[in-house]
Design an enzyme around this catalytic site. Structure first.
Site, PDB file in Angstrom:
ATOM      1  N   SER A   4      22.145  33.878  41.800  1.00  0.00           N
ATOM      2  CA  SER A   4      23.519  34.164  42.229  1.00  0.00           C
ATOM      3  C   SER A   4      23.520  34.917  43.561  1.00  0.00           C
ATOM      4  O   SER A   4      24.440  35.668  43.860  1.00  0.00           O
ATOM      5  CB  SER A   4      24.245  34.974  41.155  1.00  0.00           C
ATOM      6  OG  SER A   4      23.518  36.175  40.904  1.00  0.00           O
ATOM      7  N   GLY A   5      22.470  34.734  44.360  1.00  0.00           N
ATOM      8  CA  GLY A   5      22.401  35.354  45.681  1.00  0.00           C
ATOM      9  C   GLY A   5      23.136  34.495  46.698  1.00  0.00           C
ATOM     10  O   GLY A   5      24.021  33.705  46.351  1.00  0.00           O
ATOM     11  N   GLU A  42      16.774  50.608  59.415  1.00  0.00           N
ATOM     12  CA  GLU A  42      18.086  51.059  58.936  1.00  0.00           C
ATOM     13  C   GLU A  42      17.944  52.209  57.949  1.00  0.00           C
ATOM     14  O   GLU A  42      18.699  53.182  57.982  1.00  0.00           O
ATOM     15  CB  GLU A  42      18.830  49.884  58.304  1.00  0.00           C
ATOM     16  CG  GLU A  42      19.194  48.864  59.361  1.00  0.00           C
ATOM     17  CD  GLU A  42      19.985  47.681  58.827  1.00  0.00           C
ATOM     18  OE1 GLU A  42      19.772  47.311  57.669  1.00  0.00           O
ATOM     19  OE2 GLU A  42      20.789  47.126  59.586  1.00  0.00           O
ATOM     20  N   GLN A  73      21.798  33.743  56.438  1.00  0.00           N
ATOM     21  CA  GLN A  73      22.413  32.523  56.969  1.00  0.00           C
ATOM     22  C   GLN A  73      21.620  31.270  56.605  1.00  0.00           C
ATOM     23  O   GLN A  73      22.197  30.213  56.370  1.00  0.00           O
ATOM     24  CB  GLN A  73      22.577  32.630  58.490  1.00  0.00           C
ATOM     25  CG  GLN A  73      23.874  33.302  58.900  1.00  0.00           C
ATOM     26  CD  GLN A  73      25.116  32.599  58.357  1.00  0.00           C
ATOM     27  OE1 GLN A  73      25.164  31.370  58.231  1.00  0.00           O
ATOM     28  NE2 GLN A  73      26.124  33.363  58.001  1.00  0.00           N
TER      29      GLN A  73
HETATM   30  C1  LIG Z   1      17.210  45.283  51.986  1.00  0.00           C
HETATM   31  C2  LIG Z   1      17.479  43.931  52.596  1.00  0.00           C
HETATM   32  C3  LIG Z   1      18.268  43.831  53.719  1.00  0.00           C
HETATM   33  C4  LIG Z   1      18.541  42.586  54.275  1.00  0.00           C
HETATM   34  N1  LIG Z   1      19.346  42.495  55.375  1.00  0.00           N
HETATM   35  C5  LIG Z   1      19.656  41.289  55.900  1.00  0.00           C
HETATM   36  C6  LIG Z   1      20.553  41.141  56.989  1.00  0.00           C
HETATM   37  O1  LIG Z   1      21.067  42.116  57.502  1.00  0.00           O
HETATM   38  N2  LIG Z   1      20.830  39.924  57.475  1.00  0.00           N
HETATM   39  C7  LIG Z   1      20.282  38.809  56.935  1.00  0.00           C
HETATM   40  O2  LIG Z   1      20.583  37.710  57.387  1.00  0.00           O
HETATM   41  N3  LIG Z   1      19.434  38.886  55.900  1.00  0.00           N
HETATM   42  C8  LIG Z   1      19.113  40.097  55.362  1.00  0.00           C
HETATM   43  N4  LIG Z   1      18.266  40.187  54.288  1.00  0.00           N
HETATM   44  C9  LIG Z   1      17.687  38.956  53.761  1.00  0.00           C
HETATM   45  C10 LIG Z   1      18.709  38.226  52.905  1.00  0.00           C
HETATM   46  O3  LIG Z   1      19.305  39.129  51.995  1.00  0.00           O
HETATM   47  C11 LIG Z   1      17.998  37.099  52.179  1.00  0.00           C
HETATM   48  O4  LIG Z   1      17.468  36.232  53.136  1.00  0.00           O
HETATM   49  C12 LIG Z   1      18.966  36.331  51.283  1.00  0.00           C
HETATM   50  O5  LIG Z   1      19.464  37.189  50.288  1.00  0.00           O
HETATM   51  C13 LIG Z   1      18.273  35.144  50.651  1.00  0.00           C
HETATM   52  O6  LIG Z   1      19.180  34.491  49.808  1.00  0.00           O
HETATM   53  P1  LIG Z   1      18.633  33.744  48.516  1.00  0.00           P
HETATM   54  O7  LIG Z   1      19.806  33.127  47.871  1.00  0.00           O
HETATM   55  O8  LIG Z   1      17.475  32.912  48.864  1.00  0.00           O
HETATM   56  O9  LIG Z   1      18.041  34.907  47.620  1.00  0.00           O
HETATM   57  P2  LIG Z   1      18.764  36.186  47.022  1.00  0.00           P
HETATM   58  O10 LIG Z   1      19.989  36.519  47.762  1.00  0.00           O
HETATM   59  O11 LIG Z   1      17.687  37.205  46.899  1.00  0.00           O
HETATM   60  O12 LIG Z   1      19.201  35.711  45.590  1.00  0.00           O
HETATM   61  C14 LIG Z   1      18.287  35.354  44.609  1.00  0.00           C
HETATM   62  C15 LIG Z   1      19.029  35.369  43.298  1.00  0.00           C
HETATM   63  O13 LIG Z   1      18.227  34.778  42.313  1.00  0.00           O
HETATM   64  C16 LIG Z   1      18.215  35.601  41.158  1.00  0.00           C
HETATM   65  N5  LIG Z   1      16.970  35.303  40.471  1.00  0.00           N
HETATM   66  C17 LIG Z   1      15.711  35.545  40.885  1.00  0.00           C
HETATM   67  N6  LIG Z   1      14.827  35.075  40.003  1.00  0.00           N
HETATM   68  C18 LIG Z   1      15.553  34.512  39.027  1.00  0.00           C
HETATM   69  C19 LIG Z   1      15.208  33.858  37.826  1.00  0.00           C
HETATM   70  N7  LIG Z   1      13.939  33.657  37.465  1.00  0.00           N
HETATM   71  N8  LIG Z   1      16.209  33.442  37.026  1.00  0.00           N
HETATM   72  C20 LIG Z   1      17.505  33.614  37.371  1.00  0.00           C
HETATM   73  N9  LIG Z   1      17.881  34.218  38.505  1.00  0.00           N
HETATM   74  C21 LIG Z   1      16.914  34.653  39.319  1.00  0.00           C
HETATM   75  C22 LIG Z   1      18.345  36.996  41.693  1.00  0.00           C
HETATM   76  O14 LIG Z   1      18.812  37.890  40.709  1.00  0.00           O
HETATM   77  C23 LIG Z   1      19.357  36.761  42.803  1.00  0.00           C
HETATM   78  O15 LIG Z   1      20.664  36.732  42.290  1.00  0.00           O
HETATM   79  C24 LIG Z   1      17.980  41.428  53.699  1.00  0.00           C
HETATM   80  C25 LIG Z   1      17.172  41.526  52.573  1.00  0.00           C
HETATM   81  C26 LIG Z   1      16.939  42.777  52.014  1.00  0.00           C
HETATM   82  C27 LIG Z   1      16.087  42.874  50.777  1.00  0.00           C
END
Ligand SMILES: Cc1cc2nc3c(=O)[nH]c(=O)nc-3n(C[C@H](O)[C@H](O)[C@H](O)COP(=O)(O)OP(=O)(O)OC[C@H]3O[C@@H](n4cnc5c(N)ncnc54)[C@H](O)[C@@H]3O)c2cc1C
Length: 475
Positions: free
Chosen positions: A26-27, A188, A338
């Protein structure tokens, strides 16, 4: 390459035989994919390990008392409440059966099997301690609400303990804060601890002087914010120095314990820093679901656990499996929000086209909107297209962009109010820290190996050479 047609889907029991789309995570990737499927003739099941959509870029503000956890993590169920074709399931996905087209999720020992016709995997990445997971106990990372609240307790708690400590060396140790990793998150975090000590807390204590707190930002690399280039990296370093952050580069952390860290400098000198509070912002390891998918589909999985996707974000021979965000590897795309958002929307579009008999889209193309990182109030760096900004203008840009991406009107309004309290005034509205937050990690250690797997916020490091897969440009 374009999206290929799906093979014959398994029988479906949905109304009108609509395709079942299962989304893992849900990210940014998972939520934006689900929302993009709002009008598609499909039934969406979004499975999340947590019940919230976490806005990771502002975690450091929860850790330093500016924002509450609710402001950066609204309930996924609430966000999707008006989307009739979507349902939300809380559970950790533990297995994916590619041949049988099912996903298994688990919560409190209860397993649920979800059949799918189309699958979007967006499980993101957890912290990597480069094979030293035991560092996590003493140096929490910044990946989850748990991490941020634990750090909040440790940071504010260190000042409290310093106030009653008698031994000057102990006071120094308690008032030394070390942030490991000079990427955007580390910069930050260090900037905010400096502001907390020098602005917010400066009149709150009687025996100690919080403005004398030592904030050290360490990195093994020779530069601050390397992905922003030399000019902005130097500007960030200058701004950090101005607010009193001691930036130490070419310094590799070789040991972490309750009392401090062991550091090896680039000239080979090994030294020790006595510090009560250590924060790990150095590396990430993609979700272990990448390896599960790699084993079954033959797709490559790199050292950091990211799975190689085809130009249409699917896996070889499996046009029904889409992998997006931090856990996918495609060219040199960075691990930023993004990439995940645009990837999630692209996968949703591919699914909708297939469901409505339209022709597939062109290969995925990432549109880079730029990168930014804040240093302190009124000061940031921003790299937008060919323009490089630092200082106040960059900070205003940062403010506007982050506000735009916070999900929900309520959260935006309260975030603005909290920012006014902290940036125009000196206060921090969210200074509550409970013992459970601070000691929860130690209590969970008692659960043994089950906890071991997830204590870093992601899979246990299988490869000590784990790297910072995000190569994150922005923060
Ligand atoms: C502290 C921090 C600051 C950041 N700042 C920035 C920024 O300023 N600008 C920027 O562009 N990017 C930033 N990022 C990076 C950005 O947040 C990530 O690139 C982005 O969140 C990736 O999206 P995603 O959907 O791949 O993963 P996520 O957003 O991490 O979502 C993954 C989801 O999957 C769920 N999940 C994981 N494993 C399982 C499983 N086995 N079963 C069910 N659910 C699961 C998690 O709970 C979560 O909801 C930052 C990251 C961090 C950690």
């Amino acid at each position: 390459m374009t999206t290929s047609p799906a093979q014959a889907p398994a029988p479906t029991d949905t109304p009108g035989g609509r395709p079942r789309v299962v989304i893992v995570g849900s990210g940014f990737g998972g939520l934006f994919a689900a929302q993009a499927l709002k009008k598609a003739p499909v039934e969406v099941t979004l499975i999340g390990k947590t019940a919230q959509h976490l806005f990771q870029p502002l975690l450091y503000q929860v850790a330093t008392g500016i924002l509450s956890e609710g402001e950066i993590a609204p309930a996924t169920r609430e966000i999707l409440r008006r989307q009739k074709n979507a349902r939300v399931v809380l559970g950790e996905v533990t297995d994916i059966d590619v041949a049988g087209r099912t996903v298994t999720s688990e919560i409190l020992g209860r397993q649920t099997v979800h059949p799918y016709d189309e699958l979007i995997v967006a499980a993101g990445a957890g912290q990597s301690y480069f094979g030293n997971d035991h560092f996590a106990e003493f140096a929490p990372g910044m990946k989850s609400i748990d991490d941020a609240l634990e750090l909040r307790g440790r940071i504010f708690g260190a000042f409290e303990l310093a106030e009653i400590a008698k031994d000057p060396a102990e006071v120094d140790r308690l008032l030394t804060f070390v942030v490991v990793g000079a990427g955007p998150t580390g910069v930050e975090m260090a900037g905010q601890i400096a502001e907390l000590a020098r602005r917010t807390l400066r009149r709150d204590f009687r025996n100690i002087n919080p403005t004398g707190a030592r904030i050290i930002l360490l990195d093994a690399a020779p530069a601050v914010l390397p992905s922003f280039g030399e000019k902005l990296g130097d500007a960030a370093r200058r701004q950090l120095n101005e607010i009193g952050v001691d930036v130490q580069l070419g310094a590799m952390v070789t040991g972490v314990d309750a009392d401090g860290l062991e550091v090896k400098d680039s000239d080979g000198t090994v030294r020790r820093i006595q510090a009560a509070t250590k924060i790990w912002a150095a590396g990430v390891q993609a979700s272990g679901l990448g390896r599960i998918l790699g084993e079954q589909t033959g797709a490559d999985v790199d050292r950091a656990g990211r799975i190689s996707v085809q130009p249409d974000l699917t896996l070889p021979g499996h046009p029904e499996i889409h992998v997006v965000g931090d856990m996918m590897a495609l060219g040199k795309l960075p691990g930023v929000a993004q990439v995940a958002i645009q990837g999630g929307r692209y996968a949703a579009e591919a699914i909708e086209r297939r469901a409505t008999g339209k022709k597939p889209q062109e290969p995925f193309e990432y549109f880079d909107k730029g990168s930014m990182a804040t240093i302190s109030r009124f000061s940031a760096v921003a790299d937008i297209w060919k323009f490089k900004f630092s200082g106040f203008i960059a900070w205003v840009l940062w403010l506007v962009v982050h506000l735009m991406y916070i999900v929900g009107f309520k959260s935006r309004v309260t975030t603005v109010l909290h920012w006014m309290v902290s940036f125009l005034g000196r206060g921090r509205s969210e200074r509550v820290a409970t013992q459970q937050q601070v000691y929860g990690r130690l209590a969970l250690e008692q659960l043994g190996p089950r906890w071991e797997v997830s204590k870093t916020g992601g899979p246990k490091d299988v490869d000590p050479a784990g790297e910072d897969v995000t190569e994150r440009d922005s923060a």
